[in-house]
Scaffold this motif. Sequence first.
Motif, mmCIF file in Angstrom:
data_model
loop_
_atom_site.group_PDB
_atom_site.id
_atom_site.type_symbol
_atom_site.label_atom_id
_atom_site.label_comp_id
_atom_site.label_asym_id
_atom_site.label_seq_id
_atom_site.Cartn_x
_atom_site.Cartn_y
_atom_site.Cartn_z
ATOM 1 N N UNK A 294 0.842 -1.199 0.000
ATOM 2 C CA UNK A 294 0.000 0.000 0.000
ATOM 3 C C UNK A 294 0.871 1.241 0.000
ATOM 4 N N UNK A 295 0.352 2.300 -0.616
ATOM 5 C CA UNK A 295 1.066 3.573 -0.644
ATOM 6 C C UNK A 295 0.517 4.470 0.453
ATOM 7 N N UNK A 296 1.423 5.031 1.228
ATOM 8 C CA UNK A 296 1.028 5.956 2.295
ATOM 9 C C UNK A 296 1.581 7.342 1.984
ATOM 10 N N UNK A 297 0.764 8.353 2.297
ATOM 11 C CA UNK A 297 1.201 9.742 2.164
ATOM 12 C C UNK A 297 1.267 10.335 3.555
ATOM 13 N N UNK A 298 2.440 10.852 3.912
ATOM 14 C CA UNK A 298 2.602 11.430 5.243
ATOM 15 C C UNK A 298 3.048 12.887 5.113
ATOM 16 N N UNK A 299 2.082 13.818 5.201
ATOM 17 C CA UNK A 299 2.456 15.239 5.157
ATOM 18 C C UNK A 299 3.196 15.658 6.427
ATOM 19 N N UNK A 300 4.056 16.663 6.292
ATOM 20 C CA UNK A 300 4.809 17.154 7.447
ATOM 21 C C UNK A 300 5.276 18.576 7.179
ATOM 22 N N UNK A 301 5.547 19.276 8.269
ATOM 23 C CA UNK A 301 6.098 20.626 8.150
ATOM 24 C C UNK A 301 7.572 20.568 7.749
ATOM 25 N N UNK A 302 8.298 19.601 8.331
ATOM 26 C CA UNK A 302 9.718 19.432 7.984
ATOM 27 C C UNK A 302 10.022 17.953 7.833
ATOM 28 N N UNK A 303 11.015 17.655 7.003
ATOM 29 C CA UNK A 303 11.396 16.265 6.712
ATOM 30 C C UNK A 303 12.907 16.161 6.857
ATOM 31 N N UNK A 304 13.362 15.104 7.537
ATOM 32 C CA UNK A 304 14.808 14.883 7.642
ATOM 33 C C UNK A 304 15.125 13.474 7.159
ATOM 34 N N UNK A 305 16.071 13.420 6.218
ATOM 35 C CA UNK A 305 16.464 12.151 5.612
ATOM 36 C C UNK A 305 17.674 11.603 6.350
ATOM 37 N N UNK A 306 17.522 10.421 6.924
ATOM 38 C CA UNK A 306 18.588 9.808 7.731
ATOM 39 C C UNK A 306 18.891 8.411 7.215
#
Lengths: 593, 376
Positions: A294-306
């Motif tokens: 399944x595809x999930x969409x998770x909106x956010x104010x900020x995103x950090x790629x780790x």
Amino acid sequence: MSTTITHPSVDVVIIGAGVMGGEIAIKLALNGNKVVALEKGPYWNYATDFAISKYDEWGAQTLHKFDAPVVQQTNTQRNTSTQFAMPLRREAFRTALGFGVGGAAHHYAANYGRFDPWTYAENSNTVSRYGAAYLAAANPNNDVQDFPFTYNDYLPYYKDHEQGWGVTGPNQNPVCPNSTFPLPNHPITALGMAFQAAAESLGINNWPNPTAIASQPYMNQYGVQINACVYDGYCSCSGYPCETGAKAASDARTIPPAISAGLDLRTNAYVYRIDTSPTTGLATQVRYYDAAGNIHLQPATAIVSCIWGFLNPWMMLVSGIGAAYNPTTVTGSMGRGPNEPTGAPTRTAAGTLPIGMNNTVWAGNAAMGSYSTYDFANDNFDHTGVAVPYIGGTRNTYGGTASSPGLIAIAGAGSAANIGSTYKAAQLNRTQVLKQNVSASGAGMQLPQTTHYVDLDPHYVDIYGDPLPRYTQDYAPNSANASNDSVRLWTPVVQKMGVTITTGAAVVPGSTHEVSYGIHIRGGIRIGSDPSLSALNKWQQIWSGATNVFAAGEDTEPVGSNEQTGGTHPAAVTAHAAAEGIMMYLKSPGPLV
Amino acid sequence: MADSSGSTTSSGSSPDRRNFLKIGAGVVGGLVIGAGVGYLAKGSSTTTTTENMTETSTSTENMTETSTVTGPTTTSTATVTGPTTTDTVTSTSVSTLPGTTSTETSTVTSTATTSNTSQIAAQQAELMAYSGVADALTTIQVNEANVINAAANVIIPADSNGPGAAQAGVIYFIDRQLWGEYGQNGRIYSPGPFIQVGTPGPLTVNSPVGPITYSSGTQAGIAWGAPQRYEYGITMRNFWRFGILSLQAYANTAYGGNFETLSAANQVACLGDLFNNKPTTFGNDVSGGAGISPVDFANELFYMVWCGFLMDPMYGGNRGMVGWKLTASPGLNSGNFYGEGETPVQRATATTPTILGPVSNAQFQQSLKISGVLSP
């Protein structure tokens, strides 16, 4: 039939729950932010996943059952831009990327030295002491950059992280000024003691190696009770997780208290895209697949790629964030400047010492028992008189118990000459011979060059149809020249230890090509002070456009270093800068620099 | 601050492996080792081997042997003598590949080259102890097993240094691997294009944006086992299948008979040819264009024979831990399993550590069950 699920917006999405993700998660959660962490692997159960099944050389070290599956995603690699890049098809030491909560820290050796102050301004320190022409000669196509912060700027982060992680080490190590490690050193091996005595008699500075493995039961500042190491030997850096949690990983240090503080952790969540707004350029949400597809969409104010290694720049490139590096015009910063510090060509002067066992004792841990000196590393000696220009040098460590059972050596041993009783006889008592292999050499520093970069492969795709990351890198002359010169510096020490050595052939720069790399990648999504040279600013933030996107990891480091296996530690420190940057951004959105 | 008791854990089980082993060291007598424990449920026959765990033991296998486990060396005194120097492996296989269903039993016979007949006789006895039970092969066909066993027998022969790969049951290790994830490319990235290492330039490769030409070709000098080195659009199971067919064809062409019927010297020479990348037509006729390179197959064969010899017995090979006895690998013994009295720290830091007898994963688990850490 997959469905698309949209989640309510949150303050911050963290991509990857490894060392960096855990470090940022605990800081933001304790700050009261609403945080979701998305981890592509499982939440390992130490009792059922590790306690017995980790004692499995075939599964853990050879098939890499605890590591990221290459069938899901791998990368391609080559030495030069005129080569076709081949995909890494089989699981191997090289592909041992993070998978599951805790990430790659489940199978690192946990050597945990800091970067020294010189490393933080490697470029300008070299130019000011030896001149720009010297650096250009040492490293053709030089692309070394300074960190945007100094060692002293990062010092509070170092201390905080070491307390949270339960790091062992010597107090007041001059290589790492103002260091006070929270836990005492591990026991020292016979080889470590032999080196220490020789170094002392020659007036060479030496210290027990810092480790991220608890030497005593310990409670960190988040209230996590940490078990001590049981020294069972199955602890090498290529596959064995720690069943007691003594070896530091985020699921044994930072993630549990972050969950207590409100972190929403979702496992088996494979993030494949950061969506951006065509009007503002800002990131709006991440997209991920769950285990059912399944595809999930998770909106956010900020995103950090780790995400591990070159997967941070890969995530930005597939999402169209930042300016992709162009090696022809030497413009753009996303994917620029990777270098990989392990396995560089070494000139070796080697012999044996009739003490202890060779490096397969099957006891101890992967990082214990070592003494190191940095007298021949970094800029701790004057390079003015060296025969061929190079910067840095070689660090050498004696006494670690790698605990590798040695099958890896057999993997490449196939040949007509090795069929039959002679090769079999060579294996007799091989793992418990009472002698130590000792060498007077070290791997020279690999440095960023403008010919090395990460981009998107035009031929190969991952299981979801996205292009694989392609990694272009080769050994640079600097590492060969440093390694050749190191024999001169190290030989007296090794001879003092009582070793009769035989010196091997010199490494010819350009004659050795790197065939397998990425395990300790630095660069690719560098931090810096100049937007034309770095992908991120000092708060680990995208310079412009998607300024609500941050990244953390070893791939944000813009330098080469002699702290060869310790890149995780400085990266975790820069993750603290990212956490602080995100908090500032949430209060006042926009570019922080 | 630090809790000096060391008793807390977040994992739900006692973390101190030394406690496990202290308890395990008190165990005397036979622990049941399930060879290939992971596969017993799949309808294979059951192999049960009884081993002793006391310091000085007389084994209950069908040979007479006195062994001393502790001390600087492991000594074996063989009292079985006999003139024969023939190793025999009997295997029964039910093939399930499409179009080739058969049930066969075959015997592989090869001649060991050492002159130490009493030791070879002892090894034969050991062979019967460990391989005498007729294990079923799950994937490998009998005609393939003949080739693999013969190759194993020359790659790691039985000799004065102990049993060889055939006695260690490497055929079962390889069979189980090819049956499972390994054989089905479960951990191999399989999409094309497939372009071999060392392909010279200029090399033109199609892409979604059109053909791209690479003037330098591909990287050279990458050894088998490196992650790049499986440029074949077939499963590992079929790689072995086609490789064996090609090896058999070459053995007939160049040496006048099936590989398993050749003299040991010719078997070594034949495998040596493969390592030298002969013949040039290897694999082309049978692999549907996959074009297996001889040196790749030789390396895979060599590698997996050694893996079967040295990996934990739970994977089907290394029976009786004969591989670990050769290399003196302690397996899971980190200091006190047989009452040696060393802690792991003493062992890791000692100037002259004790050489330990080997412990398998199954033995380790059994000790946990006896000590109550695991439920039986």
